[in-house]
Scaffold this motif. Structure first.
Motif, PDB file in Angstrom:
ATOM      1  N   ALA A  43       0.815  -1.210   0.000  1.00 12.53           N
ATOM      2  CA  ALA A  43       0.000   0.000   0.000  1.00 12.53           C
ATOM      3  C   ALA A  43       0.853   1.266   0.000  1.00 12.53           C
ATOM      4  O   ALA A  43       1.859   1.359   0.710  1.00 12.53           O
ATOM      5  N   THR A  44       0.425   2.238  -0.792  1.00 15.50           N
ATOM      6  CA  THR A  44       1.061   3.555  -0.798  1.00 15.50           C
ATOM      7  C   THR A  44       0.228   4.568  -0.020  1.00 15.50           C
ATOM      8  O   THR A  44       0.662   5.688   0.216  1.00 15.50           O
ATOM      9  N   SER A  45      -0.983   4.176   0.356  1.00 22.61           N
ATOM     10  CA  SER A  45      -1.877   4.992   1.172  1.00 22.61           C
ATOM     11  C   SER A  45      -2.927   4.070   1.759  1.00 22.61           C
ATOM     12  O   SER A  45      -3.078   2.929   1.305  1.00 22.61           O
ATOM     13  N   PHE A  46      -3.677   4.533   2.757  1.00 33.68           N
ATOM     14  CA  PHE A  46      -4.682   3.646   3.372  1.00 33.68           C
ATOM     15  C   PHE A  46      -5.848   3.374   2.431  1.00 33.68           C
ATOM     16  O   PHE A  46      -6.630   2.453   2.651  1.00 33.68           O
ATOM     17  N   ASP A  47      -5.978   4.186   1.353  1.00 31.08           N
ATOM     18  CA  ASP A  47      -7.043   3.951   0.378  1.00 31.08           C
ATOM     19  C   ASP A  47      -6.481   3.625  -0.999  1.00 31.08           C
ATOM     20  O   ASP A  47      -7.065   3.976  -2.026  1.00 31.08           O
ATOM     21  N   ASP A  48      -5.358   2.936  -1.034  1.00 28.99           N
ATOM     22  CA  ASP A  48      -4.730   2.496  -2.281  1.00 28.99           C
ATOM     23  C   ASP A  48      -5.516   1.304  -2.835  1.00 28.99           C
ATOM     24  O   ASP A  48      -5.494   0.214  -2.278  1.00 28.99           O
ATOM     25  N   VAL A  49      -6.198   1.500  -3.947  1.00 25.77           N
ATOM     26  CA  VAL A  49      -7.074   0.456  -4.498  1.00 25.77           C
ATOM     27  C   VAL A  49      -6.305  -0.793  -4.913  1.00 25.77           C
ATOM     28  O   VAL A  49      -6.854  -1.900  -4.904  1.00 25.77           O
ATOM     29  N   ASN A  50      -5.037  -0.639  -5.280  1.00 25.03           N
ATOM     30  CA  ASN A  50      -4.237  -1.794  -5.693  1.00 25.03           C
ATOM     31  C   ASN A  50      -3.756  -2.619  -4.509  1.00 25.03           C
ATOM     32  O   ASN A  50      -3.169  -3.689  -4.693  1.00 25.03           O
ATOM     33  N   ALA A  51      -3.987  -2.119  -3.308  1.00 30.43           N
ATOM     34  CA  ALA A  51      -3.550  -2.822  -2.102  1.00 30.43           C
ATOM     35  C   ALA A  51      -4.723  -3.327  -1.266  1.00 30.43           C
ATOM     36  O   ALA A  51      -4.522  -3.824  -0.164  1.00 30.43           O
ATOM     37  N   TYR A  52      -5.940  -3.199  -1.766  1.00 28.63           N
ATOM     38  CA  TYR A  52      -7.107  -3.668  -1.018  1.00 28.63           C
ATOM     39  C   TYR A  52      -7.132  -5.189  -0.891  1.00 28.63           C
ATOM     40  O   TYR A  52      -7.440  -5.734   0.162  1.00 28.63           O
ATOM     41  N   GLY A  53      -6.866  -5.881  -1.982  1.00 29.64           N
ATOM     42  CA  GLY A  53      -6.895  -7.334  -1.956  1.00 29.64           C
ATOM     43  C   GLY A  53      -8.289  -7.913  -2.067  1.00 29.64           C
ATOM     44  O   GLY A  53      -9.261  -7.212  -2.370  1.00 29.64           O
ATOM     45  N   ASP A  54      -8.397  -9.205  -1.801  1.00 30.89           N
ATOM     46  CA  ASP A  54      -9.647  -9.945  -1.983  1.00 30.89           C
ATOM     47  C   ASP A  54     -10.506  -9.937  -0.722  1.00 30.89           C
ATOM     48  O   ASP A  54     -10.051  -9.532   0.352  1.00 30.89           O
ATOM     49  N   LEU A  55     -11.745 -10.408  -0.879  1.00 29.76           N
ATOM     50  CA  LEU A  55     -12.711 -10.434   0.226  1.00 29.76           C
ATOM     51  C   LEU A  55     -13.201 -11.867   0.445  1.00 29.76           C
ATOM     52  O   LEU A  55     -13.948 -12.407  -0.372  1.00 29.76           O
ATOM     53  N   TYR A  56     -12.755 -12.462   1.536  1.00 33.38           N
ATOM     54  CA  TYR A  56     -13.017 -13.877   1.816  1.00 33.38           C
ATOM     55  C   TYR A  56     -14.185 -14.087   2.767  1.00 33.38           C
ATOM     56  O   TYR A  56     -14.334 -13.377   3.757  1.00 33.38           O
ATOM     57  N   PHE A 141      -2.234   2.370   8.678  1.00 36.55           N
ATOM     58  CA  PHE A 141      -1.354   2.506   7.512  1.00 36.55           C
ATOM     59  C   PHE A 141       0.070   2.863   7.930  1.00 36.55           C
ATOM     60  O   PHE A 141       1.037   2.447   7.288  1.00 36.55           O
ATOM     61  N   ALA A 142       0.227   3.623   9.003  1.00 41.96           N
ATOM     62  CA  ALA A 142       1.558   4.028   9.463  1.00 41.96           C
ATOM     63  C   ALA A 142       2.328   2.864  10.091  1.00 41.96           C
ATOM     64  O   ALA A 142       3.539   2.956  10.277  1.00 41.96           O
ATOM     65  N   SER A 143       1.659   1.777  10.398  1.00 41.04           N
ATOM     66  CA  SER A 143       2.306   0.617  11.001  1.00 41.04           C
ATOM     67  C   SER A 143       3.127  -0.132   9.951  1.00 41.04           C
ATOM     68  O   SER A 143       2.976   0.106   8.749  1.00 41.04           O
ATOM     69  N   PRO A 144       4.003  -1.056  10.367  1.00 44.32           N
ATOM     70  CA  PRO A 144       4.765  -1.839   9.397  1.00 44.32           C
ATOM     71  C   PRO A 144       3.885  -2.594   8.400  1.00 44.32           C
ATOM     72  O   PRO A 144       4.303  -2.831   7.267  1.00 44.32           O
ATOM     73  N   LEU A 145       2.660  -2.946   8.796  1.00 42.25           N
ATOM     74  CA  LEU A 145       1.780  -3.716   7.912  1.00 42.25           C
ATOM     75  C   LEU A 145       1.137  -2.867   6.822  1.00 42.25           C
ATOM     76  O   LEU A 145       0.628  -3.401   5.844  1.00 42.25           O
ATOM     77  N   LYS A 146       1.113  -1.545   6.993  1.00 39.92           N
ATOM     78  CA  LYS A 146       0.508  -0.638   6.010  1.00 39.92           C
ATOM     79  C   LYS A 146      -0.884  -1.131   5.587  1.00 39.92           C
ATOM     80  O   LYS A 146      -1.179  -1.346   4.410  1.00 39.92           O
ATOM     81  N   LEU A 147      -1.751  -1.297   6.564  1.00 41.97           N
ATOM     82  CA  LEU A 147      -3.097  -1.811   6.309  1.00 41.97           C
ATOM     83  C   LEU A 147      -3.952  -0.780   5.584  1.00 41.97           C
ATOM     84  O   LEU A 147      -3.813   0.430   5.791  1.00 41.97           O
ATOM     85  N   THR A 148      -4.849  -1.270   4.743  1.00 38.69           N
ATOM     86  CA  THR A 148      -5.725  -0.407   3.952  1.00 38.69           C
ATOM     87  C   THR A 148      -7.184  -0.597   4.369  1.00 38.69           C
ATOM     88  O   THR A 148      -7.526  -1.545   5.075  1.00 38.69           O
ATOM     89  N   VAL A 149      -8.043   0.304   3.912  1.00 37.52           N
ATOM     90  CA  VAL A 149      -9.480   0.217   4.212  1.00 37.52           C
ATOM     91  C   VAL A 149     -10.230  -0.096   2.913  1.00 37.52           C
ATOM     92  O   VAL A 149     -10.767   0.778   2.259  1.00 37.52           O
ATOM     93  N   GLY A 150     -10.264  -1.369   2.593  1.00 39.95           N
ATOM     94  CA  GLY A 150     -10.796  -1.811   1.304  1.00 39.95           C
ATOM     95  C   GLY A 150     -12.252  -2.205   1.287  1.00 39.95           C
ATOM     96  O   GLY A 150     -12.720  -2.857   0.353  1.00 39.95           O
ATOM     97  N   GLY A 151     -13.009  -1.834   2.333  1.00 38.70           N
ATOM     98  CA  GLY A 151     -14.433  -2.139   2.347  1.00 38.70           C
ATOM     99  C   GLY A 151     -14.722  -3.574   2.757  1.00 38.70           C
ATOM    100  O   GLY A 151     -13.858  -4.309   3.229  1.00 38.70           O
ATOM    101  N   ALA A 152     -15.961  -3.989   2.555  1.00 38.99           N
ATOM    102  CA  ALA A 152     -16.412  -5.340   2.890  1.00 38.99           C
ATOM    103  C   ALA A 152     -17.544  -5.727   1.950  1.00 38.99           C
ATOM    104  O   ALA A 152     -18.189  -4.870   1.353  1.00 38.99           O
TER     105      ALA A 152
END
Length: 257
Positions: A43-56, A141-152
């Motif tokens: 992720a390059t930002s918390f709303d980076d669409v290319n870093a959202y990933g899949d929904l399981y 996002f600032a954490s080492p994991l750089k988590l994003t908010v990709g919805g549900a």
């Protein structure tokens, strides 16, 4: 200032497996994949669409249902492997009879993570949350994991909502008929319940227990450190280094100060 170690590639041994790029959180002592399962980049930002990933859906394998554009069906599955790629619409669970043992540990029946990785427990994700500089999407996002908010994805309609403003991260833990997850929004984060049939993101954690399928991995004693040219080196920041271990493994690391 704390140092942040970024693992650029996984362990290489005599039995070569698919490479997985990882990150390490020195506060929690855990190693994770550097991106969400299904994401194409870090992720390059918390709303980076290319870093959202899949929904399981909780407990399902990587069978295609997790793709954000997958088709839907309202027919519940009678087995833990539906043998199709449809996202199953349901009131609570995508299975006719719930199975609590699908995502437990690295050898879980439907573990969707790469070899050597698994779903995190609630405690492991909670520890990450408590290490953030702020309890919200910015802190995640600032954490080492750089988590994003990709919805549900809704279990009722199959629609994907709250993209860019909220996300749920799956854990292996359950609370009765519901599953436990880490929820992150623009203003807060929390551990909560989610129905198993909902679609949520996954961030896989490296399993640190010794696996019977990896008999050659018996020691983590460091032998020496070399640079990209093969020269012996000491630990340095902002430089790619290779850590050679007694058991034959090599870890490629980049230390940021």
């Amino acid at each position: 200032m704390k140092n942040l170690i970024i693992f650029l590639s996984v362990v290489m041994s005599s039995s070569i497996s698919a490479q997985v790029t990882t990150v390490y959180n020195p506060i929690t002592g855990e190693t994770w994949m550097d991106r969400n399962l299904g994401a194409t980049q870090i992720a390059t930002s918390f709303d980076d669409v290319n870093a959202y990933g899949d929904l399981y859906q909780w407990g399902r394998n990587t069978d295609g249902h997790q793709i954000r554009t997958s088709s839907t069906t309202s027919i519940l599955s009678t087995t833990n492997s539906p043998n199709h790629s449809d996202f199953i619409l349901a009131n609570s669970d995508w299975l006719t009879v719930s199975d609590d043992n699908l995502w437990q540990d690295v050898n879980g029946i439907n573990n969707p993570c790469p070899l050597g990785f698994r779903l995190p427990t609630e405690a492991e994700l909670e520890a990450e949350r408590l290490s953030w500089i702020s309890n919200d999407a910015a802190g995640a996002f600032a954490s080492p994991l750089k988590l994003t908010v990709g919805g549900a994805r809704s279990r009722m309609s199959g629609a994907i909502g709250n993209v860019g403003t909220f996300v749920g991260y799956r854990t292996s833990d359950l609370n009765g008929l519901q599953s436990r997850m880490l929820g992150i929004s623009l203003t807060t984060s929390f551990m909560g319940d989610r129905d198993r049939a909902d679609g949520n993101c996954i961030r896989c954690i490296k399993d640190e227990t010794l696996s019977l399928t990896e008999p050659n991995i018996t020691s983590k004693e460091l032998v020496r450190i070399i640079d990209i040219l093969g020269r012996e080196s000491k630990v340095e920041c902002n430089k790619v280094l290779f850590y050679l271990y007694e058991d034959g493994r090599v870890e490629k690391k980049y230390l940021i100060k």
